[in-house]
Write a protein that holds these residues in place. Structure first.
Motif, PDB file in Angstrom:
ATOM      1  N   THR A 184       0.842  -1.188   0.000  1.00 36.55           N
ATOM      2  CA  THR A 184       0.000   0.000   0.000  1.00 36.55           C
ATOM      3  C   THR A 184       0.877   1.237   0.000  1.00 36.55           C
ATOM      4  O   THR A 184       2.076   1.175   0.292  1.00 36.55           O
ATOM      5  CB  THR A 184      -0.918   0.045   1.236  1.00 36.55           C
ATOM      6  OG1 THR A 184      -0.115   0.049   2.413  1.00 36.55           O
ATOM      7  CG2 THR A 184      -1.870  -1.136   1.268  1.00 36.55           C
ATOM      8  N   LYS A 185       0.271   2.362  -0.329  1.00 42.80           N
ATOM      9  CA  LYS A 185       0.984   3.634  -0.318  1.00 42.80           C
ATOM     10  C   LYS A 185       1.617   3.835   1.058  1.00 42.80           C
ATOM     11  O   LYS A 185       0.981   3.619   2.079  1.00 42.80           O
ATOM     12  CB  LYS A 185       0.006   4.774  -0.624  1.00 42.80           C
ATOM     13  CG  LYS A 185       0.654   6.120  -0.662  1.00 42.80           C
ATOM     14  CD  LYS A 185      -0.365   7.184  -1.001  1.00 42.80           C
ATOM     15  CE  LYS A 185       0.286   8.549  -0.942  1.00 42.80           C
ATOM     16  NZ  LYS A 185      -0.700   9.606  -1.271  1.00 42.80           N
ATOM     17  N   ILE A 209       6.830   3.481  -1.602  1.00 45.03           N
ATOM     18  CA  ILE A 209       5.711   3.417  -2.538  1.00 45.03           C
ATOM     19  C   ILE A 209       4.865   4.672  -2.357  1.00 45.03           C
ATOM     20  O   ILE A 209       4.381   4.949  -1.254  1.00 45.03           O
ATOM     21  CB  ILE A 209       4.854   2.160  -2.308  1.00 45.03           C
ATOM     22  CG1 ILE A 209       5.698   0.912  -2.573  1.00 45.03           C
ATOM     23  CG2 ILE A 209       3.601   2.188  -3.187  1.00 45.03           C
ATOM     24  CD1 ILE A 209       5.002  -0.387  -2.223  1.00 45.03           C
ATOM     25  N   ILE A 210       4.718   5.433  -3.440  1.00 41.95           N
ATOM     26  CA  ILE A 210       3.904   6.642  -3.370  1.00 41.95           C
ATOM     27  C   ILE A 210       2.569   6.474  -4.101  1.00 41.95           C
ATOM     28  O   ILE A 210       1.668   7.291  -3.929  1.00 41.95           O
ATOM     29  CB  ILE A 210       4.670   7.883  -3.878  1.00 41.95           C
ATOM     30  CG1 ILE A 210       5.176   7.694  -5.303  1.00 41.95           C
ATOM     31  CG2 ILE A 210       5.822   8.204  -2.938  1.00 41.95           C
ATOM     32  CD1 ILE A 210       5.817   8.941  -5.899  1.00 41.95           C
ATOM     33  N   GLU A 211       2.450   5.389  -4.884  1.00 42.58           N
ATOM     34  CA  GLU A 211       1.179   5.096  -5.560  1.00 42.58           C
ATOM     35  C   GLU A 211       1.172   3.629  -5.988  1.00 42.58           C
ATOM     36  O   GLU A 211       2.173   3.126  -6.499  1.00 42.58           O
ATOM     37  CB  GLU A 211       1.018   5.992  -6.789  1.00 42.58           C
ATOM     38  CG  GLU A 211      -0.291   5.826  -7.504  1.00 42.58           C
ATOM     39  CD  GLU A 211      -0.424   6.749  -8.712  1.00 42.58           C
ATOM     40  OE1 GLU A 211      -1.503   6.740  -9.317  1.00 42.58           O
ATOM     41  OE2 GLU A 211       0.539   7.462  -9.057  1.00 42.58           O
ATOM     42  N   VAL A 212       0.055   2.964  -5.750  1.00 43.31           N
ATOM     43  CA  VAL A 212      -0.130   1.588  -6.208  1.00 43.31           C
ATOM     44  C   VAL A 212      -0.920   1.651  -7.508  1.00 43.31           C
ATOM     45  O   VAL A 212      -2.041   2.161  -7.531  1.00 43.31           O
ATOM     46  CB  VAL A 212      -0.873   0.743  -5.158  1.00 43.31           C
ATOM     47  CG1 VAL A 212      -1.123  -0.664  -5.674  1.00 43.31           C
ATOM     48  CG2 VAL A 212      -0.086   0.701  -3.852  1.00 43.31           C
ATOM     49  N   LEU A 213      -0.355   1.153  -8.589  1.00 42.26           N
ATOM     50  CA  LEU A 213      -0.983   1.243  -9.904  1.00 42.26           C
ATOM     51  C   LEU A 213      -1.722  -0.032 -10.306  1.00 42.26           C
ATOM     52  O   LEU A 213      -2.538  -0.014 -11.221  1.00 42.26           O
ATOM     53  CB  LEU A 213       0.067   1.592 -10.961  1.00 42.26           C
ATOM     54  CG  LEU A 213       0.806   2.912 -10.710  1.00 42.26           C
ATOM     55  CD1 LEU A 213       1.977   3.059 -11.664  1.00 42.26           C
ATOM     56  CD2 LEU A 213      -0.143   4.081 -10.818  1.00 42.26           C
ATOM     57  N   GLY A 214      -1.426  -1.131  -9.631  1.00 45.09           N
ATOM     58  CA  GLY A 214      -2.089  -2.399  -9.933  1.00 45.09           C
ATOM     59  C   GLY A 214      -3.361  -2.566  -9.124  1.00 45.09           C
ATOM     60  O   GLY A 214      -3.696  -1.754  -8.261  1.00 45.09           O
ATOM     61  N   ASP A 215      -4.087  -3.639  -9.407  1.00 39.69           N
ATOM     62  CA  ASP A 215      -5.322  -3.954  -8.691  1.00 39.69           C
ATOM     63  C   ASP A 215      -5.023  -4.618  -7.360  1.00 39.69           C
ATOM     64  O   ASP A 215      -4.103  -5.440  -7.255  1.00 39.69           O
ATOM     65  CB  ASP A 215      -6.195  -4.899  -9.525  1.00 39.69           C
ATOM     66  CG  ASP A 215      -6.692  -4.247 -10.805  1.00 39.69           C
ATOM     67  OD1 ASP A 215      -6.875  -3.012 -10.811  1.00 39.69           O
ATOM     68  OD2 ASP A 215      -6.890  -4.980 -11.792  1.00 39.69           O
ATOM     69  N   HIS A 216      -5.776  -4.262  -6.337  1.00 40.21           N
ATOM     70  CA  HIS A 216      -5.737  -4.926  -5.032  1.00 40.21           C
ATOM     71  C   HIS A 216      -4.352  -4.942  -4.388  1.00 40.21           C
ATOM     72  O   HIS A 216      -3.939  -5.937  -3.786  1.00 40.21           O
ATOM     73  CB  HIS A 216      -6.272  -6.351  -5.138  1.00 40.21           C
ATOM     74  CG  HIS A 216      -7.588  -6.437  -5.849  1.00 40.21           C
ATOM     75  ND1 HIS A 216      -8.761  -5.952  -5.311  1.00 40.21           N
ATOM     76  CD2 HIS A 216      -7.906  -6.922  -7.075  1.00 40.21           C
ATOM     77  CE1 HIS A 216      -9.745  -6.144  -6.170  1.00 40.21           C
ATOM     78  NE2 HIS A 216      -9.254  -6.727  -7.250  1.00 40.21           N
ATOM     79  N   GLY A 217      -3.593  -3.852  -4.557  1.00 42.36           N
ATOM     80  CA  GLY A 217      -2.274  -3.754  -3.947  1.00 42.36           C
ATOM     81  C   GLY A 217      -1.157  -4.427  -4.716  1.00 42.36           C
ATOM     82  O   GLY A 217      -0.033  -4.532  -4.215  1.00 42.36           O
ATOM     83  N   GLU A 238      11.658   9.587  -8.875  1.00 47.01           N
ATOM     84  CA  GLU A 238      10.475   8.743  -8.947  1.00 47.01           C
ATOM     85  C   GLU A 238      10.506   7.894 -10.207  1.00 47.01           C
ATOM     86  O   GLU A 238      10.986   8.335 -11.249  1.00 47.01           O
ATOM     87  CB  GLU A 238       9.204   9.590  -8.948  1.00 47.01           C
ATOM     88  CG  GLU A 238       8.999  10.342  -7.658  1.00 47.01           C
ATOM     89  CD  GLU A 238       7.714  11.158  -7.639  1.00 47.01           C
ATOM     90  OE1 GLU A 238       6.875  10.995  -8.561  1.00 47.01           O
ATOM     91  OE2 GLU A 238       7.561  11.954  -6.705  1.00 47.01           O
ATOM     92  N   THR A 239       9.986   6.677 -10.089  1.00 46.60           N
ATOM     93  CA  THR A 239       9.900   5.776 -11.234  1.00 46.60           C
ATOM     94  C   THR A 239       8.771   4.789 -10.998  1.00 46.60           C
ATOM     95  O   THR A 239       8.229   4.695  -9.887  1.00 46.60           O
ATOM     96  CB  THR A 239      11.235   5.035 -11.467  1.00 46.60           C
ATOM     97  OG1 THR A 239      11.205   4.388 -12.729  1.00 46.60           O
ATOM     98  CG2 THR A 239      11.519   4.029 -10.368  1.00 46.60           C
ATOM     99  N   ILE A 240       8.396   4.049 -12.031  1.00 51.71           N
ATOM    100  CA  ILE A 240       7.410   2.977 -11.911  1.00 51.71           C
ATOM    101  C   ILE A 240       8.166   1.662 -11.879  1.00 51.71           C
ATOM    102  O   ILE A 240       9.081   1.440 -12.665  1.00 51.71           O
ATOM    103  CB  ILE A 240       6.405   3.026 -13.069  1.00 51.71           C
ATOM    104  CG1 ILE A 240       5.597   4.327 -12.960  1.00 51.71           C
ATOM    105  CG2 ILE A 240       5.495   1.800 -13.042  1.00 51.71           C
ATOM    106  CD1 ILE A 240       4.635   4.559 -14.083  1.00 51.71           C
ATOM    107  N   MET A 241       7.774   0.793 -10.946  1.00 53.20           N
ATOM    108  CA  MET A 241       8.542  -0.416 -10.671  1.00 53.20           C
ATOM    109  C   MET A 241       7.617  -1.609 -10.506  1.00 53.20           C
ATOM    110  O   MET A 241       6.585  -1.516  -9.850  1.00 53.20           O
ATOM    111  CB  MET A 241       9.331  -0.172  -9.386  1.00 53.20           C
ATOM    112  CG  MET A 241      10.124  -1.292  -8.884  1.00 53.20           C
ATOM    113  SD  MET A 241      10.981  -0.746  -7.372  1.00 53.20           S
ATOM    114  CE  MET A 241      11.913  -2.205  -7.052  1.00 53.20           C
ATOM    115  N   SER A 242       7.996  -2.726 -11.107  1.00 54.03           N
ATOM    116  CA  SER A 242       7.369  -4.018 -10.854  1.00 54.03           C
ATOM    117  C   SER A 242       8.440  -4.895 -10.217  1.00 54.03           C
ATOM    118  O   SER A 242       9.289  -5.458 -10.917  1.00 54.03           O
ATOM    119  CB  SER A 242       6.861  -4.652 -12.149  1.00 54.03           C
ATOM    120  OG  SER A 242       5.776  -3.937 -12.660  1.00 54.03           O
TER     121      SER A 242
END
Length: 66
Positions: A4-5, A25-33, A46-50
């Motif tokens: 979670t954020k 984590i500053i934003e969750v982009l996927g479903d259900h965490g 900042e970046t997007i990470m999996s």
């Protein structure tokens, strides 16, 4: 991996000479965490990470990276 954020991700260094690092984590982009996550490192980048298997979630740390 669920998060979670405000949670932090501890990313273990995968090669000699690369240390572990922590991102917030500053934003969750996927479903259900689920990933992907928008994250911020200690320098403010900042970046997007999996995250992969070398990453651990630290839930509710209470401290924020600025």
């Amino acid at each position: 991996m669920h998060a979670t954020k405000g949670d932090r991700l501890l990313v273990h260094g995968r090669t000699v000479g690369h240390q572990d690092h922590v991102v917030e984590i500053i934003e969750v982009l996927g479903d259900h965490g689920d990933p992907p996550f928008r994250v911020r490192d200690e320098s403010g980048h900042e970046t997007i990470m999996s995250p992969g298997p070398d990453t651990v979630v630290r839930h509710g740390t209470g401290k924020h990276i600025h």
